[in-house]
Design a protein around this motif. Structure first.
Motif, short mmCIF file in Angstrom:
data_model
loop_
_atom_site.label_atom_id
_atom_site.label_comp_id
_atom_site.label_asym_id
_atom_site.label_seq_id
_atom_site.Cartn_x
_atom_site.Cartn_y
_atom_site.Cartn_z
N GLY A 23 0.80 -1.22 0.00
CA GLY A 23 0.00 0.00 0.00
C GLY A 23 0.83 1.26 0.00
O GLY A 23 0.40 2.31 0.49
N LEU A 24 2.04 1.21 -0.57
CA LEU A 24 2.91 2.38 -0.61
C LEU A 24 2.40 3.39 -1.64
O LEU A 24 1.68 3.05 -2.59
CB LEU A 24 4.34 1.96 -0.95
N GLU A 25 2.83 4.65 -1.47
CA GLU A 25 2.40 5.71 -2.38
C GLU A 25 3.49 6.15 -3.34
O GLU A 25 3.22 6.46 -4.50
CB GLU A 25 1.91 6.91 -1.57
N TYR A 26 4.75 6.21 -2.88
CA TYR A 26 5.81 6.78 -3.69
C TYR A 26 6.89 5.78 -4.09
O TYR A 26 7.57 5.96 -5.10
CB TYR A 26 6.48 7.95 -2.95
N LEU A 27 7.08 4.74 -3.30
CA LEU A 27 8.17 3.78 -3.57
C LEU A 27 7.63 2.41 -3.97
O LEU A 27 8.27 1.40 -3.74
CB LEU A 27 9.06 3.65 -2.32
N ARG A 28 6.46 2.43 -4.57
CA ARG A 28 5.81 1.16 -4.90
C ARG A 28 6.69 0.29 -5.79
O ARG A 28 6.86 -0.90 -5.55
CB ARG A 28 4.47 1.45 -5.58
N GLY A 29 7.25 0.89 -6.79
CA GLY A 29 8.07 0.10 -7.72
C GLY A 29 9.37 -0.37 -7.13
O GLY A 29 9.94 -1.37 -7.57
N ALA A 30 9.87 0.34 -6.10
CA ALA A 30 11.18 0.02 -5.55
C ALA A 30 11.14 -1.01 -4.43
O ALA A 30 11.96 -1.93 -4.40
CB ALA A 30 11.85 1.30 -5.04
N VAL A 31 10.17 -0.89 -3.51
CA VAL A 31 10.21 -1.76 -2.33
C VAL A 31 8.88 -2.43 -2.02
O VAL A 31 8.77 -3.14 -1.01
CB VAL A 31 10.70 -0.98 -1.08
N GLU A 32 7.85 -2.21 -2.83
CA GLU A 32 6.54 -2.85 -2.57
C GLU A 32 6.71 -4.36 -2.48
O GLU A 32 7.38 -4.99 -3.30
CB GLU A 32 5.56 -2.51 -3.70
N GLY A 33 6.11 -4.98 -1.46
CA GLY A 33 6.15 -6.42 -1.31
C GLY A 33 7.40 -6.96 -0.65
O GLY A 33 7.56 -8.18 -0.53
N LYS A 34 8.30 -6.08 -0.23
CA LYS A 34 9.57 -6.53 0.36
C LYS A 34 9.54 -6.46 1.88
O LYS A 34 8.88 -5.61 2.48
CB LYS A 34 10.73 -5.68 -0.16
N ARG A 35 10.28 -7.38 2.51
CA ARG A 35 10.57 -7.31 3.93
C ARG A 35 11.90 -6.58 4.10
O ARG A 35 12.60 -6.31 3.13
CB ARG A 35 10.65 -8.71 4.54
N PHE A 36 12.26 -6.31 5.35
CA PHE A 36 13.52 -5.60 5.58
C PHE A 36 14.70 -6.37 5.00
O PHE A 36 15.59 -5.78 4.38
CB PHE A 36 13.73 -5.37 7.08
N GLY A 37 14.70 -7.69 5.20
CA GLY A 37 15.81 -8.50 4.71
C GLY A 37 15.93 -8.50 3.20
O GLY A 37 17.01 -8.82 2.66
N ASP A 38 14.84 -8.14 2.50
CA ASP A 38 14.86 -8.12 1.04
C ASP A 38 15.37 -6.80 0.47
O ASP A 38 15.63 -6.71 -0.73
CB ASP A 38 13.44 -8.36 0.49
N LEU A 39 15.49 -5.77 1.32
CA LEU A 39 15.86 -4.45 0.82
C LEU A 39 17.33 -4.41 0.43
O LEU A 39 18.18 -5.04 1.07
CB LEU A 39 15.60 -3.38 1.89
N PRO A 40 17.68 -3.64 -0.61
CA PRO A 40 19.09 -3.42 -0.93
C PRO A 40 19.80 -2.75 0.24
O PRO A 40 19.19 -2.03 1.03
CB PRO A 40 19.02 -2.49 -2.15
N ALA A 41 21.09 -2.97 0.34
CA ALA A 41 21.87 -2.45 1.46
C ALA A 41 21.71 -0.94 1.67
O ALA A 41 21.59 -0.48 2.82
CB ALA A 41 23.34 -2.81 1.29
N PRO A 42 21.69 -0.12 0.60
CA PRO A 42 21.54 1.33 0.81
C PRO A 42 20.23 1.69 1.51
O PRO A 42 20.19 2.61 2.34
CB PRO A 42 21.59 1.91 -0.60
N TRP A 43 19.13 0.96 1.19
CA TRP A 43 17.86 1.24 1.83
C TRP A 43 17.91 0.84 3.31
O TRP A 43 17.35 1.53 4.18
CB TRP A 43 16.73 0.47 1.14
N LYS A 44 18.58 -0.28 3.61
CA LYS A 44 18.71 -0.70 5.01
C LYS A 44 19.49 0.34 5.81
O LYS A 44 19.12 0.68 6.95
CB LYS A 44 19.42 -2.05 5.10
N ARG A 45 20.59 0.83 5.21
CA ARG A 45 21.39 1.84 5.91
C ARG A 45 20.59 3.11 6.16
O ARG A 45 20.72 3.74 7.21
CB ARG A 45 22.66 2.16 5.10
N ARG A 46 19.75 3.47 5.19
CA ARG A 46 18.95 4.68 5.34
C ARG A 46 18.03 4.56 6.55
O ARG A 46 17.87 5.52 7.31
CB ARG A 46 18.14 4.93 4.06
N ILE A 47 17.44 3.39 6.74
CA ILE A 47 16.57 3.20 7.91
C ILE A 47 17.39 3.23 9.19
O ILE A 47 17.07 3.96 10.15
CB ILE A 47 15.80 1.86 7.80
#
Length: 390
Positions: A139-163
């Motif tokens: 149900g994302l609004e802006y990052l649907r194409g980038a991270v929709e359907g992903k868990r934290f472990g599925d995120l690319p390293a730069p996205w994990k670091r950002r969090i």
């Protein structure tokens, strides 16, 4: 005694409804004038709140090593829907600053989340939740194409670091702040859509011992049978009712008169329950036993109408009334079931007559219920009704 057949049918008392649905507990309007006269105004020098900055990684580490507590059993703070949770994570990924958090620190250095529990719990669940616990973004609004359907472990390293590197601001209430001042701060700083209830604030301020005692009292079959399954109530109304019983059972009416305000009385009783010296374990066991007996007796005498306004010719079932709960629970805790079973019709008749014809009693269970005179009156009248048929 007035005949039941000649009574007008009263309106069913409305319960308080919140965004999470009905509470099944009658709203209890209070006159706060007495509170305003006690130890006010606060000395500004007593209000000690320090502002600190943490990375989310640091905050999550503190949660994991239990130096930052997410208020155990605090269910109301965990009612966000999956889309709300996902959009919070999306906001972090978009580097939108989060609103400030409020923590309360105790003398041992342990911090508790006072405001921001939903946000911090959501982030912790997403990043640190075990298998099957950390949720999938949807149900994302802006990052649907980038991270929709992903868990934290599925995120690319730069996205994990950002969090993990996201900075949060936390206002930390110093442990030297007097408890009464701290309670007032808790009431003022709630920023969520549903402000904390008085019992939720007491829960935040208390320690594990009182929490465990109240949870044990409200987790029993006897309590849930007498209250239509109120144990585990999402606004902690169950814990408050158990605390009220504990306060009057342990301390009595004269001690209440010394405080002259329900909130102060309940807050001080919570502190007593947290102390094994003030309330030894044997006394806790006696308290829990008396509470269980009171619940069984209330169900025996009143059935599904236990602790509810039940005047003559009423239709339906009113919400639970806290003033009736404390008075009848204390009164019934002293009787044997066989005695009550024999006198049940007389007790019910006396109780219903009180709720129909005694206007002083009706006031004592309806408005300004913490007024000392009204507390005394409802306990005395309830005690007399419990003696009916002897």
């Amino acid at each position: 005694m007035t005949s039941p057949d000649h009574q007008e049918s009263p309106k069913i008392t409305e319960e308080r409804f919140l965004d999470i649905g009905g509470t099944d507990v009658e709203e209890e309007p209070e006159n706060d004038d007495s509170l305003e006269e006690i130890d006010r105004p606060w000395n500004p020098e007593q209000i000690r709140v320090n502002t600190k900055q943490f990375s989310l990684r640091n905050a999550l580490d503190m949660i994991d090593d239990e130096s930052l507590e997410l208020a155990p059993d605090f269910q109301r703070g965990r009612v966000w829907k999956p889309r709300q949770k996902s959009q919070l994570i999306e906001s972090v990924l978009l580097q939108i600053p989060l609103p400030a958090f409020y923590f309360a620190e105790d003398a041992d250095g342990l911090m508790r989340v006072v405001d921001g529990l939903q946000r911090l719990s959501t982030i912790h669940d997403f990043v640190r939740g075990g298998e099957g616990e950390n949720f999938t973004l949807k149900g994302l609004e802006y990052l649907r194409g980038a991270v929709e359907g992903k868990r934290f472990g599925d995120l690319p390293a730069p996205w994990k670091r950002r969090i993990n590197n996201t900075q949060i601001v936390a206002h930390v209430i110093d442990p030297t702040t007097p408890s009464d001042v701290m309670y007032d701060i808790f009431k003022r700083i709630n920023t969520g859509g549903t402000p904390l209830s008085a019992q939720e604030i007491r829960h935040c301020m208390s320690r594990d011992r009182s929490r465990d005692i109240l949870k044990a009292m409200t987790s029993t079959k006897a309590f849930n049978s007498a209250t239509n399954g109120m144990g585990g109530h999402i606004r902690m109304n169950d814990r408050e009712m158990a605390l009220r019983f504990a306060a009057f059972w342990l301390r009595g009416l004269e001690e209440y008169a010394r405080f002259a305000a329900m909130e102060l009385f309940l807050r001080d009783t919570t502190s007593l329950l947290d102390s094994s010296e003030a309330v030894p374990q044997q006394q806790v066991q006696n308290l829990e036993s008396a509470f269980g007996k009171a619940m069984e007796n209330a169900l025996l005498v009143f059935g599904e109408q236990a602790f509810r306004k039940w005047p003559w010719r009423s239709s339906g079932r009113n919400p639970i009334n806290r003033a009736l709960f404390e008075a009848w629970a204390i009164a019934l805790a002293q009787y044997d079931a066989a005695d009550l079973d024999r006198r049940r019709p007389a007790i019910v008749e006396a109780a219903r007559d009180l709720m129909t014809n005694d206007y002083d009693y009706l006031e004592a269970i309806t408005s300004s219920t913490g007024d000392v005179r009204r507390v005394r009156y409802r306990f005395a009248a309830t005690s007399r009704a419990a003696e009916a048929g002897k």
